[in-house]
Design an enzyme around this catalytic site. Structure first.
Site, PDB file in Angstrom:
ATOM      1  N   LYS A 182       0.873  -1.175   0.000  1.00 49.22           N
ATOM      2  CA  LYS A 182       0.000   0.000   0.000  1.00 49.22           C
ATOM      3  C   LYS A 182       0.912   1.227   0.000  1.00 49.22           C
ATOM      4  O   LYS A 182       1.521   1.559   1.010  1.00 49.22           O
ATOM      5  CB  LYS A 182      -0.897   0.040   1.242  1.00 49.22           C
ATOM      6  CG  LYS A 182      -1.939   1.158   1.146  1.00 49.22           C
ATOM      7  CD  LYS A 182      -2.391   1.698   2.493  1.00 49.22           C
ATOM      8  CE  LYS A 182      -1.638   2.894   2.987  1.00 49.22           C
ATOM      9  NZ  LYS A 182      -1.668   4.121   2.170  1.00 49.22           N
ATOM     10  N   GLU A 257      10.109   1.664  10.716  1.00 41.93           N
ATOM     11  CA  GLU A 257      11.176   2.641  10.459  1.00 41.93           C
ATOM     12  C   GLU A 257      10.492   4.010  10.544  1.00 41.93           C
ATOM     13  O   GLU A 257       9.674   4.345   9.700  1.00 41.93           O
ATOM     14  CB  GLU A 257      11.769   2.321   9.082  1.00 41.93           C
ATOM     15  CG  GLU A 257      12.574   3.402   8.426  1.00 41.93           C
ATOM     16  CD  GLU A 257      13.627   3.976   9.326  1.00 41.93           C
ATOM     17  OE1 GLU A 257      14.210   3.227  10.115  1.00 41.93           O
ATOM     18  OE2 GLU A 257      13.829   5.188   9.274  1.00 41.93           O
ATOM     19  N   CYS A 291      13.757  11.134   6.603  1.00 37.90           N
ATOM     20  CA  CYS A 291      13.856  10.675   8.003  1.00 37.90           C
ATOM     21  C   CYS A 291      15.232  11.013   8.522  1.00 37.90           C
ATOM     22  O   CYS A 291      15.429  11.186   9.719  1.00 37.90           O
ATOM     23  CB  CYS A 291      13.698   9.170   8.113  1.00 37.90           C
ATOM     24  SG  CYS A 291      12.390   8.496   7.157  1.00 37.90           S
ATOM     25  N   GLU A 392      10.191  16.211  15.434  1.00 40.98           N
ATOM     26  CA  GLU A 392      10.441  16.094  14.000  1.00 40.98           C
ATOM     27  C   GLU A 392       9.505  17.045  13.246  1.00 40.98           C
ATOM     28  O   GLU A 392       8.294  17.027  13.458  1.00 40.98           O
ATOM     29  CB  GLU A 392      10.196  14.657  13.534  1.00 40.98           C
ATOM     30  CG  GLU A 392      10.596  14.454  12.087  1.00 40.98           C
ATOM     31  CD  GLU A 392      10.467  13.003  11.625  1.00 40.98           C
ATOM     32  OE1 GLU A 392       9.436  12.390  11.907  1.00 40.98           O
ATOM     33  OE2 GLU A 392      11.409  12.524  10.971  1.00 40.98           O
TER      34      GLU A 392
HETATM   35  C1  UN1 Z   1      14.548   8.355   4.403  1.00 44.17           C
HETATM   36  O1  UN1 Z   1      14.879   9.462   4.767  1.00 44.17           O
HETATM   37  O2  UN1 Z   1      13.414   7.921   4.666  1.00 44.17           O
HETATM   38  O3  UN1 Z   1      20.334   8.176   3.544  1.00 44.17           O
HETATM   39  C2  UN1 Z   1      15.433   7.468   3.618  1.00 44.17           C
HETATM   40  C3  UN1 Z   1      19.465   8.777   2.912  1.00 44.17           C
HETATM   41  C4  UN1 Z   1      18.740   8.063   1.806  1.00 44.17           C
HETATM   42  C5  UN1 Z   1      17.576   7.313   2.354  1.00 44.17           C
HETATM   43  C6  UN1 Z   1      16.693   8.154   3.237  1.00 44.17           C
HETATM   44  N1  UN1 Z   1      19.629   7.176   1.108  1.00 44.17           N
HETATM   45  O4  UN1 Z   1      19.170   9.931   3.171  1.00 44.17           O
END
Ligand code: UN1
Length: 504
Positions: A182, A257, A291, A392
């Site tokens: 999804k 995650e 993230c 965040e």
């Molecule tokens: C994410 O931010 O969800 O290291 C992944 C990084 C990328 C992956 C980020 N290769 O910023």
């Protein structure tokens, strides 16, 4: 604008059992370009539990054959998909920029990450290593092998709309699982394009299924479905917690995650210009919607003013605009809601007494009025307990704090509820190693920003960023397989472990 022609607006379907099918709901939702709301990319199926059940049934049926397909043969499909993505990289990247906004260079990187993951996991088809080990008894053979779990349910985000589905999906497939995915409602096209690549590669029907729609209507039934054995989710910590709770009654495997509040530590001996380059890329790449974004910076008092001045000057120069325009440095944010959240935090930061030294405003004039744009924003004089230094934001905002020692920097760095990524800029190898040891994050960089993870290393974080699992690298295989320890006794006699050993 891009070298490739963008797709005409059209009605996209779910991909279930190798067929493109409409939702039982009979309704669709719109997907619009966040840089230009007039640009309707397409309509997508507003799916419901019925569609999800059909996809899970298809995946469950396909599992019986897929799990018995030798892993090196499963790998052939992954190699084929990798090559299709390579061939179509530019077109996919352009559609992805159109769909979620980040600049073309970055969406090319996103597609590249999916290609890398497909090749990595295809290679695993001839490894998937287990364990062979001596037995404590004579004429007995011991080993541990990986077995697939069954149907894997993937719930994927919009910020890496093809890379993250590939991190999860390629690992799931090579282990012998089948998949129902999804995608985020903001980026269904990227996952549809991935499904098109699987279709062209001839993947057996039912092995890869896509159901678009909302979290309540599609995600929740997926969490409850008894035939879904493992859930892998990337998104916010709040939603991750709900997922964990929803999966608990069935003890469904869950890989989460989630959020981050990543930090760059800049020591007094650092190459300040290099640190500014890194902070700029870490904080404003993907408009801060990673993230791993560098949303906090702790700079040593001795270089603090110089660092803030240089970072702010560079941030002010970033050209904000449509990511398809090669002159753009930073694209839009994903939605009006996200812009409202960013604006809310900018106000909170100012009210808390931090100083805006660059940006600080949403962009609404002229062409900006059609999209969701915010200036790259730097806050100085931030205290570690301020909300802008703790929560965040997921936007182009970074908070610069001050420290007087490495120990203080590490303590501020670790002083948040998240633990995804951190980094240090220093020329002192001793400081680098101390920070490497003491920063409690799943990812750590020396003289590089907090972003830039490569697919063959584990990706994920500590504390409220994750639930103890990692994806990508070999660690990703652990999420999508279970160990089976096998003992083969060829002595022809009853041998009792722990008991008959004494007689040797
Ligand atoms: C994410 O931010 O969800 O290291 C992944 C990084 C990328 C992956 C980020 N290769 O910023």
């Amino acid at each position: 604008m891009p070298n490739t022609t963008l797709r005409p607006t059209r009605d996209y379907k779910n991909y279930i059992n190798g067929q493109w099918v409409a939702s039982a709901s009979g309704t669709t939702f719109e997907n619009r370009n966040p840089a230009d709301n007039d640009d309707l990319i397409g309509t997508f199926q507003e799916s419901n539990e019925h569609d999800l059940n059909a996809a899970v049934d298809a995946a469950d049926r396909a599992f019986q054959q897929w799990r018995l397909t030798p892993a090196p043969l499963r790998a052939e499909y992954l190699y084929a998909v990798a090559n299709i993505l390579k061939r179509d990289k530019e077109a996919i990247a352009s559609e992805m920029t159109r769909e979620m906004g980040k600049v073309l260079q970055e969406t090319r990187g996103d597609v590249q990450e999916a290609i890398d993951m497909a090749f990595l996991m295809a290679g695993e088809g001839r490894r998937l290593h287990g364990v062979t080990t001596p037995s404590e008894l004579p004429n007995k053979f011991n080993m541990a092998v990986r077995m697939p779990l069954g149907v894997a349910g993937l719930i994927t985000p919009w910020n890496f709309p093809i890379a993250i589905p590939a991190w999860k999906g390629m690992a799931a497939l090579i282990c012998g699982n089948t998949v129902v995915i999804k995608p985020a409602s903001q980026t269904p096209l990227s996952v549809v394009m991935l499904a098109e690549a699987f279709e062209e590669a001839g993947l057996p029907k039912g092995v890869w299924n896509v159901v678009t729609g909302g979290g309540k209507a599609v995600g929740e039934p997926m969490l409850r479905h008894p035939k879904v054995s493992v859930i892998s989710f990337t998104g916010s910590t709040d939603v991750g917690r709900q997922i964990s709770v929803a999966c608990a009654p069935q003890f469904k495997h869950v890989h989460l995650e989630m959020g981050g509040k990543n930090v760059i530590l800049v020591m007094d001996d650092a190459d300040v210009d290099l640190a500014v380059d890194g902070a700029l890329w870490g904080a404003f790449g993907t408009a801060g919607q990673r993230c791993t974004a560098a949303s906090r910076i702790v700079a040593h008092s001795k270089i603090y003013d110089e660092f803030v001045e240089k970072l702010s000057a560079r941030a002010k120069k970033l050209r904000v605009g449509n990511g398809l325009d090669p002159n753009t440095d930073m694209g839009p944010n994903i939605s009006a809601d996200q812009i409202a959240t960013i604006a809310k935090y900018v106000k909170i930061g100012s009210d808390e007494g931090a100083t805006v030294t660059a940006g600080g405003a949403t962009l609404t004039d002229g062409a900006y009025s059609k999209g969701h744009f915010h200036q790259p924003t730097v806050f100085a004089n931030v205290k570690p307990d301020m909300r802008i230094a703790q929560e965040e934001i997921f936007g182009p905002v970074t908070a610069v704090m001050r420290c007087d020692s490495l120990e203080e920097a590490i303590s501020i760095g670790n002083g948040v509820k998240y633990g995804l990524s951190s980094s240090i800029y220093t020329r002192d190898i001793n400081k680098a190693f101390v920070a490497m040891r003491d920063m409690y994050t799943g990812i750590f960089y020396v003289n590089a920003p907090t972003i830039g993870a490569e697919v063959h290393l584990p990706f994920g974080g500590t504390k409220q960023t994750g639930n103890g699992h990692r994806e990508a690298g070999i660690a990703g295989i652990d999420v999508f397989s279970e160990w089976k320890s096998i003992y083969v006794d060829y002595s022809g006699a009853l041998q009792r472990a722990q008991i008959d050993t004494e007689e040797v």
